[in-house]
Design a protein around this motif. Structure first.
Motif, short mmCIF file in Angstrom:
data_model
loop_
_atom_site.label_atom_id
_atom_site.label_comp_id
_atom_site.label_asym_id
_atom_site.label_seq_id
_atom_site.Cartn_x
_atom_site.Cartn_y
_atom_site.Cartn_z
N LEU A 94 0.82 -1.21 0.00
CA LEU A 94 0.00 0.00 0.00
C LEU A 94 0.86 1.26 0.00
O LEU A 94 0.57 2.22 -0.72
CB LEU A 94 -0.93 0.00 1.21
N ALA C 256 -6.01 -2.74 -3.33
CA ALA C 256 -5.60 -1.90 -2.20
C ALA C 256 -6.59 -2.04 -1.05
O ALA C 256 -6.19 -2.16 0.12
CB ALA C 256 -5.50 -0.44 -2.64
N ILE C 260 -5.95 -3.19 2.74
CA ILE C 260 -6.31 -2.36 3.90
C ILE C 260 -7.15 -3.20 4.85
O ILE C 260 -7.00 -3.13 6.07
CB ILE C 260 -7.10 -1.11 3.44
N PHE C 304 -3.47 7.44 2.07
CA PHE C 304 -3.13 6.06 1.78
C PHE C 304 -2.00 5.57 2.67
O PHE C 304 -2.06 4.49 3.23
CB PHE C 304 -2.65 6.00 0.34
N SER C 308 -2.59 2.73 5.57
CA SER C 308 -1.90 1.45 5.39
C SER C 308 -1.08 1.11 6.62
O SER C 308 -0.79 -0.04 6.87
CB SER C 308 -0.99 1.53 4.18
#
Lengths: 279, 366, 327
Positions: A94, C256, C260, C304, C308
């Motif tokens: 990520l 993604a 997460i 982000f 994360s």
């Protein structure tokens, strides 16, 4: 005979320089892959490096300064993100994806601040470097260096251990996180080189100039079974397929858009048919 | 441990959904209040000149680096500035919607439903079909869309350029250069076109007209047409251009956005010629760019916006503009063009322009 | 601070925005449940984009065949809804099959040849995207229009908006349901247990005699099929026609979100909402021309980075509280 020879060198003349940025990028992705980091940041890092290179080359008039600045800033960016990843225990996939977002935002903002446009920035009296001949030998030398680093140096062996057996490395007093960060930095170095090569060759920065080469480079790492020389072969095969499709488009026998996917299809077939090494 | 985790996540999820739902319901009540009178107010805005009228430029892409949208924005800007300077209460707002066509509809609806804009100006052949259903929902919203053609909606006014004329001019000049004794011209009767992607206007109008223009010089001409696959891979553009040059192409017209830069770089390196499209490109590579067929988007956007502000625009009907009224043209007074293109070629191009202007040669678009 | 509040609350400023947020979250939920499924089974599905795109195209094509159009007319004019329902179900089944097939191929290549599915799914996707682009721009395009899209599907096939005028429809609840079922399957059934074990501890799974290869294929196929559902609902619920580039970015977003959510399909629900929230907020901020594209890219990148992380703020808070208590 002479004709065949010149046609062959003609192919090499256009194929090898085109393959070079891809090879550099895949070397970077390869090193980080060995440290257990999937280099999904590659595309963003190539764009970032390419932009810095053109901006600094434009300001100083020296491509060398441009490349140096590109390397310095790209390494700095990825070093920072990697440290963040390690310290917060973040998911590296990520944070790597966020590099792509940060890169597209930062290049675009800086471009409008520095050049008043978010589009193409062409260096006015810069007609490219006359170095195309050297792109590929230099990239091959880099492959040799990476191979040597991973196989023969303590740092390289530790870096691979950080990927394959982090507990063992830690037990021996090594810090896997440190080597992972090193791998991000090495990947950044190669990404900056690839980006600089792309933009200096064009004499311009074009937004998203990497155009997915970071992803293709990552694919080449797997196509080459994570070995620098096989990676180079994979990149060459890929560039060759792309070159062939560029020619194929000119024959006009097939819709041009479909042809664009052929190199990937070819890679898929080859990869599926070639026997795999068991892990 | 596992169970616990699951429970925690479930709880977090439930809270988030509840929160979202609560906020949506709250916003419903707020939205209702403002939504009702808005349709009427847009119309009122348009009539009542004392109230501020905001003109939105909806850019289906990104302005910077796209000459078509840069010209659109600066044209509307000029009209609005001029009107504001003369005391009219108008203001401009530029909105970039990004390149994903699938998202344009929702974004356009956002603008139309806000009823903040007296007029929405845009430019793209695909837009009227996206706007038409939206316009049925918000009939008071007015649209002016350039580079497009649409009939049958009184709120949507469109203007299209005669791109057949524009590409014909390019093809003609490219073929003249290709058959000339210019330094980098070869014997092959082949010219090239590099497109970002394949799209209707490209395949149905520009590509055929480019060939048509070349064939007017010599019927043996052919066009090597290749596609980059996107609008930014400049390195691929350069590779394609090099391959085309190897195959005997000596003049290339790039219509591929950022990838145009790759064609220009390859032209400098390999020594072939470039025909620029849409704006004046001679300075991109002096001596290499030998042709610039332009559309006067800035002037058209300026004039039509000015007319709308004055209330003199004929709304709801499509218009086609071209060489005869000067909205499609060939840049022949640029010093770089005069310096690098031989006089004999320039004279022939002038003669063609004159024929098109006088109506002796008619190239209609359907 | 004010600007940030405005940014964050943008999606809730109207029913239109809030509904669209939920609609977007729903589509992402299908796809990221698929991504989570693959991750759970120990595979990496990088072909999500083509799986969504191909299924969307299949859906649009089935629903605009002459017989489907006739069935829709029949239903629309007060006649039997049966034929229309048949075509709707057929399109759904074929969309699932298309997505599933594109997941099955890399899975099978891994099981049979040991080829990395990470690579093969990416290559398959990269090879197919231009083909689909071509089909939409060429032979399957609605000839009467200038859009790069297939013909629009008939009204009878469109899911009704539950929050008009927004696009939000029942697919959002179906997506929540799908994610929940997937979570229950993984945590409560024997097959789900085997799949998770094969993913987290393949050696142990092999030792325990689980058919690891078949599990890999099943995981990838299910992942592809779930991406296919996203493609199906993208057509019948959101866009009603297959635009060129319709799925661009969705595959990566789904991956993604699954990360997460730490591979947990139930956590995919809030993660999708969060993700859709950030995206919608950015879009709205750009539309109101308060900020430019680039700044929202940076804001998104930073958000982000932080989501994360293993909740550094929560961790720090806990540490601070601990210290206080110790004193």
């Amino acid at each position: 005979m002479n004709g065949v020879f010149s046609a062959f060198t003609g192919v090499l003349d256009s194929l090898l320089p085109a393959a070079s940025p891809l090879l550099l990028a895949s070397l970077g992705a390869l090193v980080s892959e060995h440290a257990g980091v999937l280099a999904v940041f590659m595309d963003g890092a190539i764009n970032f490096g390419g932009f810095v290179c053109i901006a600094v080359t434009g300001a100083t008039g020296s491509p060398l300064a441009g490349v140096a600045a590109a390397i310095a800033l790209t390494v700095l960016l990825l070093f920072a993100v990697s440290r963040f990843t390690e310290r917060t225990g973040a998911n590296p996939f990520l944070t790597a994806l966020s590099v792509n977002l940060l890169s597209s935002g930062a290049t675009s903002l800086s471009s409008s601040a520095l050049f008043g446009t978010r589009g193409t920035v062409a260096l006015a009296d810069f007609s490219g470097l006359d170095l195309r001949l050297w792109y590929f030998p230099a990239s091959l030398a880099a492959a040799a260096a990476v191979s040597f680093f991973l196989q023969r140096t303590l740092a390289g062996i530790s870096l691979r251990a950080a990927g394959s057996a982090p507990e063992a490395l830690a037990a021996r007093g090594g810090d896997p996180g440190k080597y992972r960060t090193l791998s991000w930095c090495i990947a950044a170095f190669f990404a900056a080189c690839a980006g600089s090569m792309l933009t200096l060759d064009l004499g311009a920065w074009v937004p998203n100039v990497s155009a997915g080469r970071g992803w293709t480079a990552l694919a080449a790492v797997y196509l080459g079974y994570k070995n620098p020389w096989l990676c180079a072969a994979a990149v060459l095969a890929f560039a060759g397929a792309e070159y062939a499709t560029n020619i194929l488009q000119g024959l006009g026998r097939m819709p041009a858009t479909i042809i664009l996917g052929l190199p990937y299809a070819l890679a898929l077939v080859v990869f599926a048919l070639v026997p795999q090494r068991k892990q | 441990m596992k169970r616990n985790n699951l429970k925690r996540i479930t709880a977090t999820g439930a809270v988030l959904i509840a929160l979202t739902a609560a906020v949506s319901i709250l916003s419903v009540s707020c939205a209702k209040k403002t939504a009702e009178p808005d349709d009427a107010s847009a119309a009122e805005n348009a009539q009542n000149s004392n109230r501020e009228r905001v003109i939105a430029v909806f850019v289906p892409g990104i302005v910077s680096g796209s000459p078509v949208y840069e010209m659109l924005v600066s044209g509307v800007e000029k009209a609005v500035d001029e009107a504001a300077g003369a005391g009219a209460n108008v203001r401009l707002q530029v909105i970039e919607a990004g390149t994903k066509q699938a998202d344009w509809g929702a974004k356009m609806t956002t603008l139309a439903s806000s009823a903040n804009y007296a007029l929405i100006v845009s430019s793209n052949p695909a837009l009227p079909e996206i706007v038409d259903p939206i316009s049925k929902q918000f009939p008071a919203q007015k649209f002016v869309i350039f580079d497009s053609y649409f009939e049958g909606n009184p709120a949507v006014t469109t203007f299209r350029y005669n791109q057949r004329e524009q590409a014909y001019l390019s093809g003609y000049m490219a073929a003249l250069v290709s058959t000339s004794g210019m330094e980098s011209a070869n014997k092959d009767k082949k010219i090239g076109l590099v497109a970002g992607q394949e799209y209707p206007a490209m395949l149905n109008v520009i590509l055929p007209a480019f060939l048509e223009g070349a064939k007017a010089v010599d019927p043996e001409f052919e066009v090597d047409f290749r596609v980059v696959g996107n609008w930014y891979d400049a390195a691929k553009g350069a590779e394609l251009a090099r391959a085309m040059n190897e195959a005997g192409v000596d003049v290339i017209m790039p219509i591929s956005g950022g990838a145009n830069q790759g064609v220009v770089a390859a032209a400098k390196e390999k020594g072939f010629y470039v025909a620029w499209f849409d704006d004046n490109g001679y300075a991109k590579a002096p001596g290499r760019v030998v042709s610039s067929s332009i559309m006067a988007q800035e002037r058209l956007a300026y004039e039509k916006t000015r007319d709308w502000i004055n209330g003199s625009l004929a709304e709801g009907t499509p218009g086609t503009v071209g060489i005869a009224d000067g909205y499609v043209d060939f840049v022949s007074d640029d010093p770089l063009y005069v310096e690098h293109v031989p006089a004999a070629l320039r004279e022939k191009q002038e003669a063609l322009l004159a024929k098109l202007k006088s109506g002796e040669l008619v190239l209609t678009v359907k | 601070m004010n600007a940030f509040a405005e940014f964050a609350l943008g999606p809730f400023s109207s029913l239109w925005h809030a509904g669209n947020l939920l609609d977007k979250a729903g589509l992402l939920m299908f796809a990221s449940t698929g991504a989570a499924f693959a991750l759970k089974s120990g595979t990496f599905n990088l072909g999500g984009e083509a799986q969504i795109y191909a299924s969307a195209l299949v859906t649009a094509m089935i629903l605009s065949t002459p017989s489907a159009v006739a069935a829709a007319e029949l239903a629309g004019s007060g006649g039997s809804a049966g034929p229309a329902l048949f075509f709707f179900a057929l399109a759904c089944a074929l969309a699932l099959a298309a997505g599933g097939l594109l997941g099955f191929i890399p899975g099978e290549l891994k099981a049979r040849f040991g080829a990395s599915e990470l690579l093969t799914s990416f290559l398959l996707s990269a090879a197919l995207l231009p083909v689909i682009d071509f089909l939409i721009a060429g032979p399957l395009r609605d000839e009467g229009k200038n859009l790069l899209a297939t013909p629009a599907i008939a009204d009878a096939f469109r899911m009704r908006s539950l929050l008009p005028p927004s696009l939000m429809n029942a697919s959002f609840f179906l997506a929540c349901g799908t994610a929940t079922v997937a979570a229950l399957f993984l945590s409560r059934t024997r097959a789900g247990y085997r799949l998770s074990v094969a993913g987290t501890a393949p050696e142990f799974a092999r030792f325990a005699g689980f058919p690891v290869k078949r599990i890999t294929v099943a995981g990838m196929t299910a992942s592809g099929a779930l991406h296919g559902l996203a493609g199906f609902f993208a057509i019948v619920g959101t866009w009603f026609m297959c635009h060129q580039g319709l799925s661009s970015g969705m595959g990566w977003s789904a991956l993604a979100i699954a990360l997460i959510a730490r591979h947990n399909p139930l956590a995919v629900i809030p993660a999708s909402l969060l993700y859709a929230w950030i995206e919608s907020a950015s879009d709205i901020a750009v539309l109101s021309s308060r900020v430019s594209f680039d700044s929202t890219a940076i804001v998104q990148g930073v958000i982000f980075l932080f989501i994360s992380a293993k909740l550094p703020i929560a961790g720090q808070l806990r540490a601070v509280l601990k210290k206080r208590r110790a004193r």
